[in-house]
Design a protein around this motif. Structure first.
Motif, mmCIF file in Angstrom:
data_model
loop_
_atom_site.group_PDB
_atom_site.id
_atom_site.type_symbol
_atom_site.label_atom_id
_atom_site.label_comp_id
_atom_site.label_asym_id
_atom_site.label_seq_id
_atom_site.Cartn_x
_atom_site.Cartn_y
_atom_site.Cartn_z
ATOM 1 N N LEU A 108 10.924 10.603 -5.119
ATOM 2 C CA LEU A 108 10.419 10.681 -3.948
ATOM 3 C C LEU A 108 9.729 8.970 -4.533
ATOM 4 O O LEU A 108 9.013 8.576 -3.234
ATOM 5 N N GLY A 109 8.851 8.795 -5.632
ATOM 6 C CA GLY A 109 8.391 7.338 -5.490
ATOM 7 C C GLY A 109 9.524 6.448 -5.834
ATOM 8 O O GLY A 109 8.872 5.617 -5.246
ATOM 9 N N ILE A 110 10.673 6.385 -5.813
ATOM 10 C CA ILE A 110 11.530 5.523 -4.797
ATOM 11 C C ILE A 110 12.111 5.215 -3.819
ATOM 12 O O ILE A 110 11.993 4.006 -2.829
ATOM 13 N N ILE A 111 11.810 6.145 -3.399
ATOM 14 C CA ILE A 111 11.741 6.489 -1.514
ATOM 15 C C ILE A 111 11.013 5.742 -1.096
ATOM 16 O O ILE A 111 10.751 4.652 -0.407
ATOM 17 N N ALA A 112 9.531 5.994 -1.731
ATOM 18 C CA ALA A 112 8.383 5.369 -1.540
ATOM 19 C C ALA A 112 8.564 3.928 -1.213
ATOM 20 O O ALA A 112 7.921 2.967 -0.802
ATOM 21 N N TYR A 113 9.562 3.562 -2.871
ATOM 22 C CA TYR A 113 9.505 2.036 -3.243
ATOM 23 C C TYR A 113 10.563 1.236 -2.252
ATOM 24 O O TYR A 113 9.819 0.066 -1.755
ATOM 25 N N LEU A 114 11.044 1.961 -1.944
ATOM 26 C CA LEU A 114 12.792 1.218 -1.121
ATOM 27 C C LEU A 114 12.095 1.025 0.679
ATOM 28 O O LEU A 114 12.443 0.392 1.181
ATOM 29 N N GLY A 115 11.041 1.871 0.951
ATOM 30 C CA GLY A 115 10.481 2.600 2.182
ATOM 31 C C GLY A 115 9.633 1.427 2.555
ATOM 32 O O GLY A 115 9.659 0.748 3.255
ATOM 33 N N GLY A 116 9.169 0.761 1.098
ATOM 34 C CA GLY A 116 7.929 -0.794 1.535
ATOM 35 C C GLY A 116 8.513 -1.901 1.368
ATOM 36 O O GLY A 116 7.592 -3.131 2.170
ATOM 37 N N PHE A 117 9.930 -2.306 1.570
ATOM 38 C CA PHE A 117 10.489 -3.865 1.740
ATOM 39 C C PHE A 117 10.435 -3.364 2.853
ATOM 40 O O PHE A 117 11.008 -2.714 3.949
ATOM 41 N N LEU A 170 0.771 -0.938 0.088
ATOM 42 C CA LEU A 170 -0.075 -0.204 -0.056
ATOM 43 C C LEU A 170 1.061 1.065 0.300
ATOM 44 O O LEU A 170 0.916 2.040 -1.174
ATOM 45 N N THR A 171 1.869 1.641 0.900
ATOM 46 C CA THR A 171 2.942 2.355 0.783
ATOM 47 C C THR A 171 3.838 3.012 -0.673
ATOM 48 O O THR A 171 3.547 3.801 -1.164
ATOM 49 N N MET A 172 4.010 1.315 -2.109
ATOM 50 C CA MET A 172 4.486 1.627 -2.430
ATOM 51 C C MET A 172 3.271 2.685 -3.349
ATOM 52 O O MET A 172 3.609 2.972 -4.296
ATOM 53 N N ALA A 173 2.678 1.651 -4.223
ATOM 54 C CA ALA A 173 1.149 2.499 -5.075
ATOM 55 C C ALA A 173 1.484 3.813 -4.506
ATOM 56 O O ALA A 173 0.775 4.183 -4.668
ATOM 57 N N ILE A 174 0.866 4.097 -2.679
ATOM 58 C CA ILE A 174 0.637 5.840 -2.521
ATOM 59 C C ILE A 174 1.631 6.105 -3.291
ATOM 60 O O ILE A 174 1.649 7.017 -3.507
ATOM 61 N N GLY A 175 2.965 5.763 -3.156
ATOM 62 C CA GLY A 175 4.349 6.790 -3.453
ATOM 63 C C GLY A 175 4.659 6.916 -4.767
ATOM 64 O O GLY A 175 4.644 8.103 -4.928
ATOM 65 N N GLY A 176 3.858 5.696 -5.357
ATOM 66 C CA GLY A 176 3.920 5.298 -6.962
ATOM 67 C C GLY A 176 3.121 6.601 -7.553
ATOM 68 O O GLY A 176 3.021 7.060 -8.539
ATOM 69 N N ALA A 177 1.843 6.704 -7.254
ATOM 70 C CA ALA A 177 0.658 7.093 -7.272
ATOM 71 C C ALA A 177 1.193 8.340 -7.252
ATOM 72 O O ALA A 177 0.747 9.452 -8.453
ATOM 73 N N GLY A 178 1.849 8.704 -6.072
ATOM 74 C CA GLY A 178 1.864 10.264 -5.860
ATOM 75 C C GLY A 178 3.730 10.897 -6.748
ATOM 76 O O GLY A 178 2.907 12.042 -7.354
#
Length: 81
Positions: free
Chosen positions: A72-81, A24-32
């Motif tokens: 910011l999208g990449i940070i959200a992607y990496l934070g999801g792991f 969910l975190t990665m999805a919201i970060g990617g959408a943002g």
């Protein structure tokens, strides 16, 4: 035996919840990030339409802004792991 099954079920539920939260975190970060890049692109095109002589400056600022939004999208992607 019953207690072992209950503890295994609790561990499985905790692992499943962590995965859903990460996705969910990665999805919201990617959408943002996608919305940010889209807004920067549309406003850059609008600005060039209003003032074609400032194309170079607008392009430079647009690329920087898009890179920051994607970062910011990449940070959200990496934070999801």
């Amino acid at each position: 035996m019953t207690m072992e099954l209950i503890s295994m079920a609790a561990e499985g539920a905790a692992a499943a919840t962590g995965g859903v939260t990460g996705n969910l975190t990665m999805a919201i970060g990617g959408a943002g990030a996608a919305l940010g890049v889209g807004m920067v692109g549309s406003k850059a095109v609008e600005a060039v339409g209003r003032n074609p002589g400032a194309f170079g400056n607008i392009l430079t600022l647009g690329i920087i802004a898009m890179a920051l939004a994607e970062g910011l999208g990449i940070i959200a992607y990496l934070g999801g792991f």
